[in-house]
Scaffold this motif. Structure first.
Motif, PDB file in Angstrom:
ATOM      1  N   ASP A 266      12.429  11.087  46.548  1.00 12.87           N
ATOM      2  CA  ASP A 266      11.591  10.507  45.501  1.00 12.87           C
ATOM      3  C   ASP A 266      11.752   8.991  45.524  1.00 12.87           C
ATOM      4  N   VAL A 267      10.684   8.240  45.236  1.00  9.85           N
ATOM      5  CA  VAL A 267      10.761   6.775  45.305  1.00  9.85           C
ATOM      6  C   VAL A 267      11.758   6.195  44.299  1.00  9.85           C
ATOM      7  N   SER A 268      11.992   6.860  43.173  1.00  9.53           N
ATOM      8  CA  SER A 268      12.985   6.353  42.220  1.00  9.53           C
ATOM      9  C   SER A 268      14.397   6.449  42.807  1.00  9.53           C
TER      10      SER A 268
ATOM     11  N   ILE B 113       3.960   7.384  44.924  1.00  7.20           N
ATOM     12  CA  ILE B 113       3.684   8.060  46.192  1.00  7.20           C
ATOM     13  C   ILE B 113       4.528   9.331  46.241  1.00  7.20           C
ATOM     14  N   ALA B 114       3.903  10.412  46.594  1.00  6.57           N
ATOM     15  CA  ALA B 114       4.582  11.710  46.605  1.00  6.57           C
ATOM     16  C   ALA B 114       5.302  11.939  47.928  1.00  6.57           C
ATOM     17  N   PRO B 115       6.409  12.690  47.900  1.00  7.18           N
ATOM     18  CA  PRO B 115       7.067  13.073  49.153  1.00  7.18           C
ATOM     19  C   PRO B 115       6.110  13.877  50.033  1.00  7.18           C
TER      20      PRO B 115
ATOM     21  N   LEU C  78       3.364   4.806  53.318  1.00  6.49           N
ATOM     22  CA  LEU C  78       4.769   5.159  53.102  1.00  6.49           C
ATOM     23  C   LEU C  78       5.432   4.066  52.273  1.00  6.49           C
ATOM     24  N   PRO C  79       6.460   4.403  51.490  1.00  2.65           N
ATOM     25  CA  PRO C  79       7.203   3.356  50.793  1.00  2.65           C
ATOM     26  C   PRO C  79       8.032   2.571  51.806  1.00  2.65           C
TER      27      PRO C  79
ATOM     28  N   VAL D 146      11.839   1.469  56.568  1.00  2.00           N
ATOM     29  CA  VAL D 146      10.992   2.587  56.162  1.00  2.00           C
ATOM     30  C   VAL D 146      11.918   3.783  55.970  1.00  2.00           C
ATOM     31  N   PRO D 147      12.194   4.162  54.710  1.00  2.00           N
ATOM     32  CA  PRO D 147      13.154   5.246  54.448  1.00  2.00           C
ATOM     33  C   PRO D 147      12.541   6.629  54.668  1.00  2.00           C
ATOM     34  N   ILE D 148      12.784   7.189  55.850  1.00  2.00           N
ATOM     35  CA  ILE D 148      12.297   8.530  56.157  1.00  2.00           C
ATOM     36  C   ILE D 148      13.489   9.457  56.375  1.00  2.00           C
ATOM     37  N   ASP D 149      13.262  10.743  56.278  1.00  2.00           N
ATOM     38  CA  ASP D 149      14.323  11.724  56.469  1.00  2.00           C
ATOM     39  C   ASP D 149      14.460  12.150  57.927  1.00  2.00           C
ATOM     40  N   ASN D 150      13.347  12.299  58.608  1.00  2.00           N
ATOM     41  CA  ASN D 150      13.384  12.616  60.028  1.00  2.00           C
ATOM     42  C   ASN D 150      12.039  12.311  60.650  1.00  2.00           C
ATOM     43  N   PHE D 151      11.994  12.401  61.969  1.00  2.00           N
ATOM     44  CA  PHE D 151      10.722  12.248  62.653  1.00  2.00           C
ATOM     45  C   PHE D 151      10.506  13.440  63.567  1.00  2.00           C
TER      46      PHE D 151
END
Length: 116
Positions: free
Chosen positions: A10-12, A29-31, A41-42, A88-93
């Motif tokens: 979540d962006v928060s 922005i939603a996940p 993307l955030p 760019v905070p992502i979890d995976n690609f």
């Protein structure tokens, strides 16, 4: 560039992790488990005018400023990498491997230190 990415945070939460001031706006922005290049993307970056980090929504992907079409991609980013950095905070690609009968997608992510 990889094909797709996943952002489940979540962006928060992202604001807290990167110590972004609470008075800075929180993007709406939603996940998503399937973010493609050119999707929003955030992004965490340094706001030089305010003198602090900021979390904003930007289009994901590298497109040269001189491009007439956002689908164009070319190696024109030397100055961009030197002067305009962001996170760019992502979890995976996701990427693809050749497999019998075509390509098979797979996800790559950092190991979770709490599970080690």
């Amino acid at each position: 560039m990889c094909g797709r990415v996943r952002l489940s945070s979540d962006v928060s939460e992202i604001k807290l992790v990167f110590s972004i001031a609470p008075q800075r706006p929180t993007p709406n922005i939603a996940p998503s488990w399937n973010v493609a290049p050119t999707d929003p993307l955030p992004v965490v970056h340094y706001d030089a005018k305010a003198g602090e980090r900021s979390l904003d929504v930007m289009r994901w992907g590298l497109v040269p400023f001189c491009a007439k079409d956002i689908k164009v991609g070319k190696p024109a980013f030397r100055k961009t990498f030197q002067r305009r950095r962001c996170f760019v905070p992502i979890d995976n690609f996701y990427d693809c491997k050749k497999a019998m009968g075509g390509k098979r997608p797979y996800a790559t992510a950092f190991a979770d230190p709490q599970r080690s």
